[in-house]
Scaffold this motif. Structure first.
Motif, short mmCIF file in Angstrom:
data_model
loop_
_atom_site.label_atom_id
_atom_site.label_comp_id
_atom_site.label_asym_id
_atom_site.label_seq_id
_atom_site.Cartn_x
_atom_site.Cartn_y
_atom_site.Cartn_z
N CYS A 1 44.90 39.15 39.92
CA CYS A 1 43.68 39.34 40.73
C CYS A 1 43.85 40.46 41.74
N ARG A 2 45.04 40.60 42.27
CA ARG A 2 45.29 41.68 43.23
C ARG A 2 45.37 43.03 42.53
N ALA A 3 45.79 43.03 41.28
CA ALA A 3 45.96 44.28 40.54
C ALA A 3 44.65 44.76 39.91
N PHE A 4 43.76 43.83 39.53
CA PHE A 4 42.52 44.20 38.84
C PHE A 4 41.32 43.67 39.61
N PRO A 5 40.38 44.55 39.96
CA PRO A 5 39.25 44.11 40.79
C PRO A 5 38.15 43.36 40.04
N TYR A 6 38.15 43.38 38.69
CA TYR A 6 37.08 42.73 37.93
C TYR A 6 37.63 41.60 37.07
N VAL A 7 36.76 40.60 36.86
CA VAL A 7 37.14 39.43 36.05
C VAL A 7 36.00 39.12 35.10
N LEU A 8 36.30 38.81 33.86
CA LEU A 8 35.31 38.35 32.90
C LEU A 8 35.57 36.87 32.65
N GLN A 9 34.58 36.06 32.96
CA GLN A 9 34.69 34.62 32.71
C GLN A 9 33.69 34.29 31.62
#
Length: 167
Positions: free
Chosen positions: A125-133
């Protein structure tokens, strides 16, 4: 990577099956089906061992029920007898497959518990600003049994093992 061979005698051994019985019963001894099996566990385990050795073993039917929390979904549960076979298989196959798992796989792995998964998730989460749920509807029921067991055939080699072990 090395293939696993000669696993069938280990799988059907009394020691493996009795250990699997006790692991399958952990936390479930008060359930009627488990308590009934444990009431006369030795003759029932001997019968299961004979069926596995002779190739007469056939899995029982699933018990299907609906769960509505957090969303409606159908659950298929195996009979307790099959849970013993699942544990027996896991005890034999886990050492063969464990070295092949990717480092980001945390489910049911010794030393790869929830806290370690949470630390890895926090780093990601700290390395990548986007998340796909997302959730793929009815994913597991859509997987063909033949397709899901095919990758196992090149890892497990045992001429005497029935299809339960070869996939």
């Amino acid at each position: 990577m090395k293939r696993g061979g000669g696993l069938w005698p280990t799988l059907v051994s009394w020691q493996n099956l009795s250990t699997a019985l006790h692991r399958a019963a952990l936390g479930k001894r008060s359930r009627p089906d488990v308590a009934g099996f444990l009431l006369e566990w030795e003759p029932r385990l001997i019968q299961l061992q004979r069926e596995l050795e002779c190739g007469d073993y056939a899995p029982g039917g699933y018990r299907t029920f609906l769960v509505r929390e957090p969303k409606p979904r159908r659950i298929s549960a195996t009979p307790f007898r099959e849970r013993i076979v699942h544990h027996a298989l896991t005890q034999v196959l886990e050492p063969v497959f464990e070295p092949r798992f990717v480092g980001q796989s945390y489910a049911r792995r010794t030393g790869f518990g929830t806290h370690r998964a949470l630390r890895a998730c926090t780093r990601a989460c700290r390395a990548f600003p986007y998340v796909l749920q997302c959730d793929i509807r009815k994913y597991f029921p859509s997987i063909s049994t033949m397709r899901s067991s095919k990758p196992c055939s090149h890892v497990v080699s045992s001429a005497t093992a029935p299809s339960i072990l070869r996939g």
